[in-house]
Motif scaffolding. Structure first.
Motif, PDB file in Angstrom:
ATOM      1  N   SER A   1      -0.391  10.404  -7.600  1.00  0.00           N
ATOM      2  CA  SER A   1       0.499  11.203  -6.767  1.00  0.00           C
ATOM      3  C   SER A   1       0.211  10.932  -5.300  1.00  0.00           C
ATOM      4  CB  SER A   1       0.348  12.699  -7.070  1.00  0.00           C
ATOM      5  OG  SER A   1      -0.926  13.152  -6.676  1.00  0.00           O
ATOM      6  N   VAL A   2       1.268  10.997  -4.501  1.00  0.00           N
ATOM      7  CA  VAL A   2       1.161  10.836  -3.052  1.00  0.00           C
ATOM      8  C   VAL A   2       1.704  12.119  -2.437  1.00  0.00           C
ATOM      9  CG1 VAL A   2       1.868   9.469  -1.048  1.00  0.00           C
ATOM     10  CG2 VAL A   2       1.517   8.346  -3.261  1.00  0.00           C
ATOM     11  N   SER A   3       0.896  12.730  -1.552  1.00  0.00           N
ATOM     12  CA  SER A   3       1.281  13.984  -0.914  1.00  0.00           C
ATOM     13  C   SER A   3       1.012  13.917   0.576  1.00  0.00           C
ATOM     14  CB  SER A   3       0.477  15.159  -1.490  1.00  0.00           C
ATOM     15  OG  SER A   3       0.678  15.271  -2.861  1.00  0.00           O
ATOM     16  N   LEU A   4       1.682  14.780   1.299  1.00  0.00           N
ATOM     17  CA  LEU A   4       1.501  14.912   2.736  1.00  0.00           C
ATOM     18  C   LEU A   4       0.990  16.318   3.001  1.00  0.00           C
ATOM     19  CD1 LEU A   4       1.941  13.407   5.407  1.00  0.00           C
ATOM     20  CD2 LEU A   4       4.224  14.409   5.486  1.00  0.00           C
ATOM     21  N   MET A   5      -0.120  16.425   3.733  1.00  0.00           N
ATOM     22  CA  MET A   5      -0.717  17.723   4.036  1.00  0.00           C
ATOM     23  C   MET A   5      -0.761  17.919   5.544  1.00  0.00           C
ATOM     24  SD  MET A   5      -3.851  17.749   1.243  1.00  0.00           S
ATOM     25  CE  MET A   5      -4.753  16.448   2.047  1.00  0.00           C
ATOM     26  N   GLN A   6      -0.313  19.102   5.963  1.00  0.00           N
ATOM     27  CA  GLN A   6      -0.363  19.465   7.378  1.00  0.00           C
ATOM     28  C   GLN A   6      -0.645  20.961   7.437  1.00  0.00           C
ATOM     29  OE1 GLN A   6       3.260  19.145   9.838  1.00  0.00           O
ATOM     30  NE2 GLN A   6       2.067  17.790  11.148  1.00  0.00           N
ATOM     31  N   GLY A   7      -1.876  21.302   7.825  1.00  0.00           N
ATOM     32  CA  GLY A   7      -2.284  22.705   7.774  1.00  0.00           C
ATOM     33  C   GLY A   7      -2.191  23.189   6.335  1.00  0.00           C
ATOM     34  N   PRO A   8      -1.603  24.377   6.127  1.00  0.00           N
ATOM     35  CA  PRO A   8      -1.491  24.883   4.758  1.00  0.00           C
ATOM     36  C   PRO A   8      -0.326  24.277   3.968  1.00  0.00           C
ATOM     37  CG  PRO A   8      -0.594  26.471   6.292  1.00  0.00           C
ATOM     38  CD  PRO A   8      -1.169  25.352   7.125  1.00  0.00           C
ATOM     39  N   THR A   9       0.504  23.488   4.639  1.00  0.00           N
ATOM     40  CA  THR A   9       1.679  22.909   3.986  1.00  0.00           C
ATOM     41  C   THR A   9       1.315  21.627   3.245  1.00  0.00           C
ATOM     42  OG1 THR A   9       3.102  23.803   5.721  1.00  0.00           O
ATOM     43  CG2 THR A   9       4.023  22.051   4.366  1.00  0.00           C
ATOM     44  N   VAL A  10       1.713  21.556   1.973  1.00  0.00           N
ATOM     45  CA  VAL A  10       1.517  20.348   1.166  1.00  0.00           C
ATOM     46  C   VAL A  10       2.870  19.973   0.586  1.00  0.00           C
ATOM     47  CG1 VAL A  10       0.372  19.329  -0.826  1.00  0.00           C
ATOM     48  CG2 VAL A  10      -0.839  21.020   0.563  1.00  0.00           C
ATOM     49  N   LYS A  11       3.299  18.738   0.841  1.00  0.00           N
ATOM     50  CA  LYS A  11       4.574  18.239   0.312  1.00  0.00           C
ATOM     51  C   LYS A  11       4.309  17.055  -0.603  1.00  0.00           C
ATOM     52  CE  LYS A  11       7.874  19.929   3.431  1.00  0.00           C
ATOM     53  NZ  LYS A  11       9.103  20.483   3.047  1.00  0.00           N
ATOM     54  N   ALA A  12       4.773  17.164  -1.841  1.00  0.00           N
ATOM     55  CA  ALA A  12       4.677  16.042  -2.773  1.00  0.00           C
ATOM     56  C   ALA A  12       5.700  14.990  -2.361  1.00  0.00           C
ATOM     57  CB  ALA A  12       4.954  16.522  -4.190  1.00  0.00           C
ATOM     58  N   LEU A  13       5.257  13.746  -2.272  1.00  0.00           N
ATOM     59  CA  LEU A  13       6.147  12.650  -1.871  1.00  0.00           C
ATOM     60  C   LEU A  13       6.521  11.756  -3.048  1.00  0.00           C
ATOM     61  CD1 LEU A  13       4.485  11.562   1.508  1.00  0.00           C
ATOM     62  CD2 LEU A  13       6.369  13.167   1.163  1.00  0.00           C
ATOM     63  N   ASN A  14       5.548  11.367  -3.861  1.00  0.00           N
ATOM     64  CA  ASN A  14       5.794  10.446  -4.975  1.00  0.00           C
ATOM     65  C   ASN A  14       4.863  10.754  -6.137  1.00  0.00           C
ATOM     66  OD1 ASN A  14       6.166   8.615  -2.362  1.00  0.00           O
ATOM     67  ND2 ASN A  14       7.511   7.815  -3.941  1.00  0.00           N
ATOM     68  N   GLN A  15       5.312  10.382  -7.322  1.00  0.00           N
ATOM     69  CA  GLN A  15       4.434  10.400  -8.499  1.00  0.00           C
ATOM     70  C   GLN A  15       4.766   9.169  -9.327  1.00  0.00           C
ATOM     71  OE1 GLN A  15       3.410  14.093 -10.437  1.00  0.00           O
ATOM     72  NE2 GLN A  15       3.730  13.138 -12.430  1.00  0.00           N
ATOM     73  N   ILE A  16       3.734   8.418  -9.698  1.00  0.00           N
ATOM     74  CA  ILE A  16       3.895   7.181 -10.459  1.00  0.00           C
ATOM     75  C   ILE A  16       3.058   7.302 -11.731  1.00  0.00           C
ATOM     76  CG2 ILE A  16       3.487   4.689 -10.487  1.00  0.00           C
ATOM     77  CD1 ILE A  16       3.818   4.781  -7.401  1.00  0.00           C
ATOM     78  N   THR A  17       3.677   7.093 -12.871  1.00  0.00           N
ATOM     79  CA  THR A  17       2.975   7.167 -14.148  1.00  0.00           C
ATOM     80  C   THR A  17       2.068   5.954 -14.321  1.00  0.00           C
ATOM     81  OG1 THR A  17       4.824   8.361 -15.124  1.00  0.00           O
ATOM     82  CG2 THR A  17       3.289   7.332 -16.651  1.00  0.00           C
ATOM     83  N   ASP A  18       0.849   6.208 -14.777  1.00  0.00           N
ATOM     84  CA  ASP A  18      -0.084   5.132 -15.111  1.00  0.00           C
ATOM     85  C   ASP A  18       0.350   4.562 -16.452  1.00  0.00           C
ATOM     86  OD1 ASP A  18      -2.226   3.453 -15.589  1.00  0.00           O
ATOM     87  OD2 ASP A  18      -3.740   5.035 -15.585  1.00  0.00           O
ATOM     88  N   MET A  19       0.768   3.318 -16.451  1.00  0.00           N
ATOM     89  CA  MET A  19       1.271   2.671 -17.665  1.00  0.00           C
ATOM     90  C   MET A  19       0.249   1.714 -18.272  1.00  0.00           C
ATOM     91  SD  MET A  19       4.220   4.072 -17.940  1.00  0.00           S
ATOM     92  CE  MET A  19       5.050   3.078 -19.143  1.00  0.00           C
ATOM     93  N   GLY A  20      -1.008   1.862 -17.882  1.00  0.00           N
ATOM     94  CA  GLY A  20      -2.056   1.025 -18.463  1.00  0.00           C
ATOM     95  C   GLY A  20      -2.250  -0.298 -17.763  1.00  0.00           C
ATOM     96  N   GLU A  21      -1.782  -0.407 -16.529  1.00  0.00           N
ATOM     97  CA  GLU A  21      -2.013  -1.635 -15.772  1.00  0.00           C
ATOM     98  C   GLU A  21      -3.522  -1.829 -15.604  1.00  0.00           C
ATOM     99  OE1 GLU A  21       1.889   0.226 -14.556  1.00  0.00           O
ATOM    100  OE2 GLU A  21      -0.144   0.945 -14.770  1.00  0.00           O
ATOM    101  N   PRO A  22      -3.971  -3.060 -15.475  1.00  0.00           N
ATOM    102  CA  PRO A  22      -5.417  -3.316 -15.413  1.00  0.00           C
ATOM    103  C   PRO A  22      -6.041  -2.884 -14.088  1.00  0.00           C
ATOM    104  CG  PRO A  22      -4.202  -5.353 -15.118  1.00  0.00           C
ATOM    105  CD  PRO A  22      -3.187  -4.293 -15.465  1.00  0.00           C
ATOM    106  N   SER A  23      -7.365  -2.831 -14.078  1.00  0.00           N
ATOM    107  CA  SER A  23      -8.105  -2.586 -12.839  1.00  0.00           C
ATOM    108  C   SER A  23      -7.670  -3.589 -11.784  1.00  0.00           C
ATOM    109  CB  SER A  23      -9.607  -2.745 -13.094  1.00  0.00           C
ATOM    110  OG  SER A  23     -10.056  -1.808 -14.043  1.00  0.00           O
TER     111      SER A  23
END
Length: 154
Positions: A88-110
């Motif tokens: 997940s990618v989020s933006l935080m500013q003071g008490p405000t947190v906004k979710a920006l993106n979520q990407i499912t882990d599909m088993g890609e390698p290290s």
């Protein structure tokens, strides 16, 4: 011989218990050494919200309402088919947190690089923290891995 087998098993479990996440762009707080090696020490931060790393002066600027791109690396894989995790990618500013993106882990390698992009939210100007989390949903791994970058929105 038995000691060697036990030691090998312990080292294997230690590797499984420390998934890693690195934030490449914008650059994560602190060092970013070891991106070319799975299991880098700079990529394992377990304490939220930013792995315990100190606040830094923003080095990256984004425009309010403008496009952004975030590049991060799954430095060590912990994918489990039965319970796939996510990033997940989020933006935080003071008490405000906004979710920006979520990407499912599909088993890609290290060492796989991921890109998340979108539009910066309106109404958030000034210093902010961009946070990326790896939530592996793997019972043999820590629950969440963190990385942050200090940014400026103008």
């Amino acid at each position: 011989m038995q000691t060697v087998v036990v030691l090998a098993c312990l080292l294997g479990v230690a590797g499984l218990a420390s998934a890693h996440l690195c934030l490449v762009e914008p650059k994560q707080r602190g060092s970013i050494m070891g991106l070319d090696k799975a299991g880098s020490d700079d990529c394992i931060l377990l304490k939220g919200p930013c792995g315990g790393r100190a606040l830094e002066e923003p080095r990256t600027m984004f425009k309010e309402g403008g496009n952004y791109t975030v590049i991060f690396q799954k430095n060590l894989d912990h994918w489990v088919k039965a319970t796939p995790g996510y990033f997940s990618v989020s933006l935080m500013q003071g008490p405000t947190v906004k979710a920006l993106n979520q990407i499912t882990d599909m088993g890609e390698p290290s060492l796989t690089l991921y890109t998340a992009s979108g539009q910066m939210p309106l109404g958030m100007k000034g210093k902010a923290v961009l946070q990326v989390q790896y939530v592996p949903k793997n019972p043999q791994a820590p629950a969440v891995f963190y990385q942050c970058s200090d940014i400026m929105i103008h």
